[in-house]
Scaffold this active site. Structure first.
Site, short mmCIF file in Angstrom:
data_model
loop_
_atom_site.label_atom_id
_atom_site.label_comp_id
_atom_site.label_asym_id
_atom_site.label_seq_id
_atom_site.Cartn_x
_atom_site.Cartn_y
_atom_site.Cartn_z
N PHE A 315 -9.38 11.78 -16.96
CA PHE A 315 -10.10 10.50 -17.14
C PHE A 315 -10.70 10.17 -15.79
CE2 PHE A 315 -10.94 6.11 -16.56
CZ PHE A 315 -11.10 5.51 -17.80
N GLU A 316 -12.00 10.02 -15.72
CA GLU A 316 -12.57 9.44 -14.51
C GLU A 316 -13.94 8.86 -14.83
OE1 GLU A 316 -12.57 12.56 -11.54
OE2 GLU A 316 -14.14 13.68 -12.55
#
Ligand SMILES: Nc1nc2c(ncn2[C@@H]2O[C@H](COP(=O)(O)OP(=O)(O)OP(=O)(O)O)[C@@H](O)[C@H]2O)c(=O)[nH]1
Ligand SMILES: *[C@@H]1O[C@H](CO)[C@@H](O)[C@H](O)[C@H]1NC(C)=O
Ligand SMILES: *[C@@H]1O[C@H](CO)[C@@H](O)[C@H](O)[C@H]1NC(C)=O
Ligand SMILES: *[C@@H]1O[C@H](CO)[C@@H](O)[C@H](O)[C@H]1NC(C)=O
Ligand SMILES: [Mg+2]
Length: 428
Positions: A315-316
């Site tokens: 997740f980014e």
């Protein structure tokens, strides 16, 4: 008569203690009210000082509109919600959802898309961009396009951005793979995993198809989002001038990166304060080794100054312009020249994280604590009851795999050395 009197006496006897208690409770409630008001006042002050974007959006959604179920298949209901509610408030940002994925991962990709559409994107219709080192099949394109509420686009990664460079010594490479496999290193003997990690570290943002955007949101097949997004994270990024956002932070396996930190240290010396400003960056976050809880005895112990903390990069949300900048490119080239991505098994997570911790000011990073997210086996679920209700979460906060307060989470170190978390006592 006699009987009745007894009853009255009995009633008085039995209820007297209760009566007494209820008086006490009354006092307690008064005290509680007083305390609550004090904390409420402080919270308001802190909110208004530091948290306006988040909370005000939250308040708006809570008080002004009834929200419809995300999983509704009633087209008109969705449109009405969009027209009356979110769209006018939120012009789209210059951003895309981004998935690197293989054709055979189609069903996991669809799962993840459905999750993110329901909890966020159905209200915004951001584009979806798909990258692959092999051409996408017509079926993959058809199914993902059907699932998206925004435009979809697909790009083939050029071989020079994906495949192993010629500078990698094949004998050494094969020997290292064998050794890492014997040592039980995760993905120790996988060649494609190494291509993927190097690509995600240094090449994804160079893909032409991303030139048209400022921000990306990385999505992987089979991930889940457990709560409604209370805001558009892209908008938060732009308004608050953030360059990198994360939700989970963990300790890396040291056996995947034996010489990464030495290579980084060389770079810090070479840079000599040009791009790396130790007075404003988050160096302490990645080097603090103080034992903060029992778990730290097991986690974060390494043979050098790096405490192994990294943002879990599956997740980014990031600013592509930062990745495209000379600052990042120089840092990446320095690492890449050693071929450590191949001789060892450097992950894009520690590489991104160390870069962010060194090259950005700590206030350019953001921990999105309202976003609930699962990438097996770990997840993050808001601990605040109120948040879970208002964002209609479906995750269990009290589970060992809920990361925020777990001993193998690095969040405590982020709260200590990073930015974005304010404690009540800071303002007493
Ligand atoms: N096109 C393509 N995508 C890949 C390849 N290897 C990995 N990916 C993608 O890269 C991302 C990371 O790979 P994963 O296999 O999920 O790696 P991981 O998250 O470290 O490990 P898991 O615990 O297995 O999820 C995912 O979005 C994958 O779909 C590959 O060889 N080709
Ligand atoms: C935040 O919002 C409150 C309430 O609307 C307002 O009074 C305050 O001035 C705002 N603070 C900032 C820094 O914008
Ligand atoms: C979006 O960002 C890209 C990259 O910075 C830029 O070239 C483009 O002009 C931007 N588009 C809009 C509509 O602002
Ligand atoms: C490093 O920077 C300092 C201060 O800016 C300077 O005095 C010194 O000469 C530089 N060292 C090298 C090796 O460039
Ligand atoms: Mg994964």
């Amino acid at each position: 008569m006699w009987k009745a009197n007894w009853k009255i006496i009995a009633i008085i006897c039995c209820f007297a203690p209760l009566l007494y208690d209820s008086l006490n409770i009354g006092q307690l409630v008064m005290r509680q009210k007083h305390l609550s008001k004090r904390w409420a006042d402080r919270s308001l002050l802190i909110n208004s000082k530091y948290d306006n974007v988040t909370r005000l959006r939250f308040e708006f959604e809570r008080n002004n509109k009834m929200k419809l179920s995300s999983n509704t298949f009633d087209n008109n209901a969705i449109k009405e919600n969009l027209n009356n509610d979110f769209s006018p408030l939120n012009p789209k940002e210059n951003a895309t959802l981004l998935m690197l994925v293989r054709n055979e991962e189609i069903y996991g990709a669809l799962d993840a898309m459905r999750e993110l559409e329901d909890r966020f994107n159905r209200r915004y219709h951001y584009d979806w961009t798909f990258l692959n080192d092999k051409p996408f099949t017509p079926l993959f394109i058809k199914q993902t396009t059907a699932m998206a509420s925004g435009k979809t686009q697909y790009a083939l990664i050029p071989s020079e951005d994906w495949d192993r460079p010629d500078t990698v010594d094949m004998d050494k490479f094969e020997e290292r793979l064998k050794k890492m496999n014997e040592e039980g290193v995760l993905y120790g003997d996988s060649k494609s995993y190494r291509n993927m990690c190097r690509f995600n570290s240094g090449y994804f943002f160079r893909q032409k198809i991303l030139d048209q955007y400022d921000y990306y949101f990385r999505v992987e097949p089979t991930v889940k989002y457990f709560c409604d997004f209370p805001y558009d994270p892209f908008r938060v990024m732009r308004e608050q001038k953030k360059k990198y956002g994360f939700v989970i932070s963990l300790y890396e396996y040291e056996n995947t990166i034996p010489t990464l930190w030495d290579t980084v240290t060389e770079y810090i010396t070479k840079d000599n304060g040009t791009d790396i400003d130790m007075s404003t960056n988050s160096y302490k976050f990645i080097t603090d080794k103080e034992i903060l809880n029992d778990g730290d005895v097991m986690h974060g112990m390494s043979s050098n100054d790096y405490n192994l903390c990294h943002f879990w990069s599956n997740f980014e949300i990031g600013d592509l312009n930062f990745f495209r900048s000379d600052k990042y490119l120089n840092f990446f080239s320095h690492l890449d020249e050693t071929n450590g991505f191949y001789y060892e098994r450097w992950g894009d997570a520690p590489v991104h994280s160390i870069a962010m911790a060194l090259l950005l000011r700590s206030d350019e990073l953001i921990h999105f604590e309202e976003i609930a997210y699962l990438h097996e086996p770990y997840y993050t679920c808001p601990l605040a009851y109120d948040m879970r209700i208002h964002q209609r979460c479906r995750c269990n906060p009290e589970d060992e795999f809920n990361i925020p307060l777990n001993s193998f989470s690095c969040l405590n170190r982020w709260w200590r050395h990073g930015s974005g978390k304010y404690f009540m006592n800071t303002f007493e």
